[in-house]
Enzyme design. Structure first.
Site, PDB file in Angstrom:
ATOM      1  N   ARG A 229       0.841  -1.189   0.000  1.00  0.00           N
ATOM      2  CA  ARG A 229       0.000   0.000   0.000  1.00  0.00           C
ATOM      3  C   ARG A 229       0.880   1.245   0.000  1.00  0.00           C
ATOM      4  O   ARG A 229       1.909   1.302   0.663  1.00  0.00           O
ATOM      5  CB  ARG A 229      -0.913   0.042   1.232  1.00  0.00           C
ATOM      6  CG  ARG A 229      -2.160  -0.843   1.137  1.00  0.00           C
ATOM      7  CD  ARG A 229      -3.138  -0.280   0.111  1.00  0.00           C
ATOM      8  NE  ARG A 229      -4.387  -1.031   0.065  1.00  0.00           N
ATOM      9  CZ  ARG A 229      -4.614  -2.065  -0.735  1.00  0.00           C
ATOM     10  NH1 ARG A 229      -3.644  -2.499  -1.530  1.00  0.00           N
ATOM     11  NH2 ARG A 229      -5.789  -2.665  -0.735  1.00  0.00           N
ATOM     12  N   GLU A 258      -4.280   7.087  -5.490  1.00  0.00           N
ATOM     13  CA  GLU A 258      -4.379   6.380  -6.765  1.00  0.00           C
ATOM     14  C   GLU A 258      -5.774   6.577  -7.372  1.00  0.00           C
ATOM     15  O   GLU A 258      -6.767   6.379  -6.672  1.00  0.00           O
ATOM     16  CB  GLU A 258      -4.116   4.887  -6.554  1.00  0.00           C
ATOM     17  CG  GLU A 258      -2.727   4.593  -6.000  1.00  0.00           C
ATOM     18  CD  GLU A 258      -2.555   3.149  -5.574  1.00  0.00           C
ATOM     19  OE1 GLU A 258      -1.418   2.741  -5.318  1.00  0.00           O
ATOM     20  OE2 GLU A 258      -3.573   2.415  -5.470  1.00  0.00           O
ATOM     21  N   HIS A 279      -0.123  -0.100  -9.838  1.00  0.00           N
ATOM     22  CA  HIS A 279      -0.903  -0.972  -8.946  1.00  0.00           C
ATOM     23  C   HIS A 279      -1.450  -2.187  -9.701  1.00  0.00           C
ATOM     24  O   HIS A 279      -2.650  -2.520  -9.633  1.00  0.00           O
ATOM     25  CB  HIS A 279      -2.053  -0.191  -8.298  1.00  0.00           C
ATOM     26  CG  HIS A 279      -2.503  -0.798  -6.999  1.00  0.00           C
ATOM     27  ND1 HIS A 279      -2.912  -0.048  -5.917  1.00  0.00           N
ATOM     28  CD2 HIS A 279      -2.618  -2.098  -6.604  1.00  0.00           C
ATOM     29  CE1 HIS A 279      -3.265  -0.848  -4.913  1.00  0.00           C
ATOM     30  NE2 HIS A 279      -3.091  -2.097  -5.325  1.00  0.00           N
TER      31      HIS A 279
END
Length: 313
Positions: A229, A258, A279
């Site tokens: 994260r 994000e 990601h």
């Protein structure tokens, strides 16, 4: 009872989502803005979300909601204190990224330790054609075998990463909240590791747990990899450490915000030896289908009266 199921961000899952095994109405939206959440979830008993946040102010307006099925492992988008207090079940996805995420960690690890990006870019820019011999050594290359991998967070993914590291001849040390084999304190792990990989959730305790002081304690040739994260590492401190040569490199698949619509300090292309991916460590085709199947299994189990993969505050 007929359930109404609403998937708020179907676009986040590139897989087949089968129909649940009970009477239901199903609505899906490619994506959902914060201002659209309440209207779209009115009357819904089951909400599916990946990254659309459900906070107390929103949940208070959704009295029919019984289950929030998170289409991911991380549940930081959910106000779990509120859902736990109000009896709204939250389920998540577990142990689906057992191949894809470790493979991404090692893709970053190999790229960093062997300086693949720098060599690739230099060849594209014509550097090889001006070499005085058949090759050149502009960037250092380090063996994987015999190096030390420090794993911070020794859950299912940490263990899968360890298996692959051992197969490659790496020495593994671990830092975790529980007592586990090869456990060392954080300071020792950072000091001794050639590569550090983060595999733990973002919590108040882990936020910015790796800052300027911790980065300065690492080897100058060491790399840090974060596929967990954004926010576990202080991004400004990391940028400074890379620019100053405090550490050797970094591979990040996550950022604090994000998508980074307003930019991010780690997206500065002048930062050396930094690889940022969007990601997608979790997102192999195979893993996404496992996730989608488990998502519906969670929903079926809840309606059958045997909820599974429950997450509480």
């Amino acid at each position: 009872m007929s359930h109404k199921i609403v998937f708020l961000d179907r676009e986040t899952l590139d897989a087949n989502v089968r129909k649940p095994n009970f009477p239901h109405d199903y609505v899906e939206y490619a994506q959902t803005a914060p201002a659209e959440i309440v209207e779209r979830l009115k009357g819904a008993t089951i909400c599916i979300t990946n990254k659309v946040p459900l906070r107390e102010a929103t949940l208070k307006e959704l009295p029919d909601l019984k289950l929030i099925a998170v289409a991911a492992t991380g549940t930081d988008v959910i106000d779990k204190a509120y859902t736990t207090a109000k009896g709204i079940v939250v389920s998540n996805i577990r142990n689906y990224a057992f191949n894809t995420l470790p493979e991404h960690v090692f893709a970053l690890l190999f790229a960093l330790r062997r300086n693949l990006v720098n060599y690739y870019n230099s060849v594209r820019q014509g550097r090889w054609g001006y070499a005085n011999q058949f090759c050149y050594f502009d960037y250092p290359i380090y063996d994987i075998a015999g190096s030390t991998l420090g794993i911070i967070g020794y859950g299912a993914l940490g263990k899968e990463i360890e298996k692959r590291a051992v197969a490659l001849g790496m020495h593994v040390i671990v830092n975790d909240v529980t007592d586990v084999p090869s456990k060392v304190d954080l300071a020792t792990l950072l000091r001794e590791s050639d590569v550090v990989t983060l595999n733990l959730p973002l919590t108040p305790e882990t936020k910015n747990m790796i800052g300027a002081k911790e980065l300065a304690s690492m080897k100058k040739t060491a790399c840090i990899i974060n596929t967990a994260r954004g926010g576990i590492v202080d991004e400004a401190a990391l940028a400074d450490a890379l620019r100053n040569g405090t550490i050797g490199g970094a591979g990040f698949d996550v950022l604090t915000v994000e998508p980074p619509k307003n930019g991010n300090i780690l997206l500065d292309p002048t930062i050396p030896n930094l690889i940022v991916t969007p990601h997608i460590a979790w997102a192999s085709k195979e893993a996404m289908q496992v996730l989608a199947d488990q998502l519906v299994d969670n929903i079926d189990a809840f309606v059958a009266g045997a909820p599974r993969n429950i997450v509480t505050a």
